[in-house]
Design a protein around this motif. Structure first.
Motif, mmCIF file in Angstrom:
data_model
loop_
_atom_site.group_PDB
_atom_site.id
_atom_site.type_symbol
_atom_site.label_atom_id
_atom_site.label_comp_id
_atom_site.label_asym_id
_atom_site.label_seq_id
_atom_site.Cartn_x
_atom_site.Cartn_y
_atom_site.Cartn_z
ATOM 1 N N GLN A 8 0.805 -1.220 0.000
ATOM 2 C CA GLN A 8 0.000 0.000 0.000
ATOM 3 C C GLN A 8 0.839 1.271 0.000
ATOM 4 O O GLN A 8 0.352 2.334 -0.370
ATOM 5 N N GLU A 174 -3.821 9.334 -2.542
ATOM 6 C CA GLU A 174 -4.512 8.057 -2.367
ATOM 7 C C GLU A 174 -5.619 7.945 -3.409
ATOM 8 O O GLU A 174 -6.456 8.826 -3.531
ATOM 9 N N PRO A 175 -5.627 6.861 -4.169
ATOM 10 C CA PRO A 175 -6.679 6.703 -5.178
ATOM 11 C C PRO A 175 -8.027 6.430 -4.526
ATOM 12 O O PRO A 175 -8.100 5.819 -3.463
ATOM 13 N N GLU A 176 -9.065 6.915 -5.178
ATOM 14 C CA GLU A 176 -10.413 6.621 -4.713
ATOM 15 C C GLU A 176 -10.799 5.251 -5.259
ATOM 16 O O GLU A 176 -10.906 5.076 -6.471
ATOM 17 N N LEU A 177 -10.998 4.303 -4.366
ATOM 18 C CA LEU A 177 -11.242 2.935 -4.802
ATOM 19 C C LEU A 177 -12.450 2.803 -5.704
ATOM 20 O O LEU A 177 -12.461 1.977 -6.620
ATOM 21 N N ASP A 178 -13.478 3.612 -5.456
ATOM 22 C CA ASP A 178 -14.689 3.519 -6.265
ATOM 23 C C ASP A 178 -14.424 3.820 -7.736
ATOM 24 O O ASP A 178 -15.160 3.371 -8.615
ATOM 25 N N THR A 179 -13.369 4.575 -8.012
ATOM 26 C CA THR A 179 -13.018 4.889 -9.384
ATOM 27 C C THR A 179 -12.522 3.648 -10.127
ATOM 28 O O THR A 179 -12.691 3.518 -11.333
ATOM 29 N N TYR A 180 -11.907 2.716 -9.392
ATOM 30 C CA TYR A 180 -11.261 1.569 -10.009
ATOM 31 C C TYR A 180 -11.889 0.233 -9.662
ATOM 32 O O TYR A 180 -11.447 -0.804 -10.160
ATOM 33 N N LEU A 181 -12.878 0.253 -8.789
ATOM 34 C CA LEU A 181 -13.485 -0.994 -8.344
ATOM 35 C C LEU A 181 -14.990 -0.966 -8.569
ATOM 36 O O LEU A 181 -15.672 -0.033 -8.135
#
Length: 184
Positions: A8, A174-181
């Motif tokens: 991470q 920090e990437p926004e997980l919703d963008t990639y998941l």
């Protein structure tokens, strides 16, 4: 450093100086890479460690490839090609050496080498070193591949530059997980 923390918090570091990993640390780094997922256990990889004066030889190889590819390359461009491997005290070139297999296509073998290089970068980080993965057109150049001991069907998947970090680690957003998941 826990495995989860290493994954991470991993961050490429472009400014790498001596010292680089010693022989024992390099063995540990490569051993970690060899645990990469490898469908069919084909071991479709070969790694070349380049350090010391051999980095200059790699730079000459880059310059030769540039000259053959672009005969009009300027002296500045050739100097830049020669200097590229001097950006870190140790470079690991990861080559895919594809194995003909009815169930394991080349793309999976390339992925295995990429996973191995990523594992090596994490192992270097865990030992306190910085890492930077580089490719560029040299990675597909036949002169460079041959100079590294590869065959015409081989390809450099990445040049992993390793050394001691110089300067601060650049912060990553920090990437926004919703963008990639997407939950399916």
């Amino acid at each position: 450093m826990s495995v989860l923390s290493a994954l991470q918090q991993r961050n490429s570091h472009g400014k790498l100086i001596a010292p680089g990993p010693d022989a024992e640390q390099l063995q540990s780094i490569v051993a970690a890479g060899l645990r990469a997922p490898d469908h069919g256990r084909l071991r479709p990889w070969h790694f070349v460690a380049i350090q010391g004066e051999r980095r200059e030889a790699l730079g000459d190889l880059f310059a030769k490839a540039l000259t053959l590819t672009r005969p009009t390359a300027t002296d500045a461009e050739l100097s830049k090609a020669r200097a590229a491997p001097l950006r870190a005290p140790l470079i690991i070139a990861g080559l895919v050496k594809p194995v003909e297999h009815p169930k394991v296509p080349r793309v999976e073998q390339v992925a295995a080498v990429a996973c191995a290089l990523h594992g090596m970068s994490l192992a270097a980080e865990a030992q306190g070193f910085g890492a930077m993965w580089r490719t560029g057109w040299y990675a597909q150049d036949a002169v460079v591949i041959d100079g590294l001991g590869g065959d015409p069907s081989d390809e450099v998947i990445g040049f992993l530059y390793l050394g001691t970090r110089k300067g601060e680690v650049k912060p990553l957003v920090e990437p926004e997980l919703d963008t990639y998941l997407t939950m399916y």
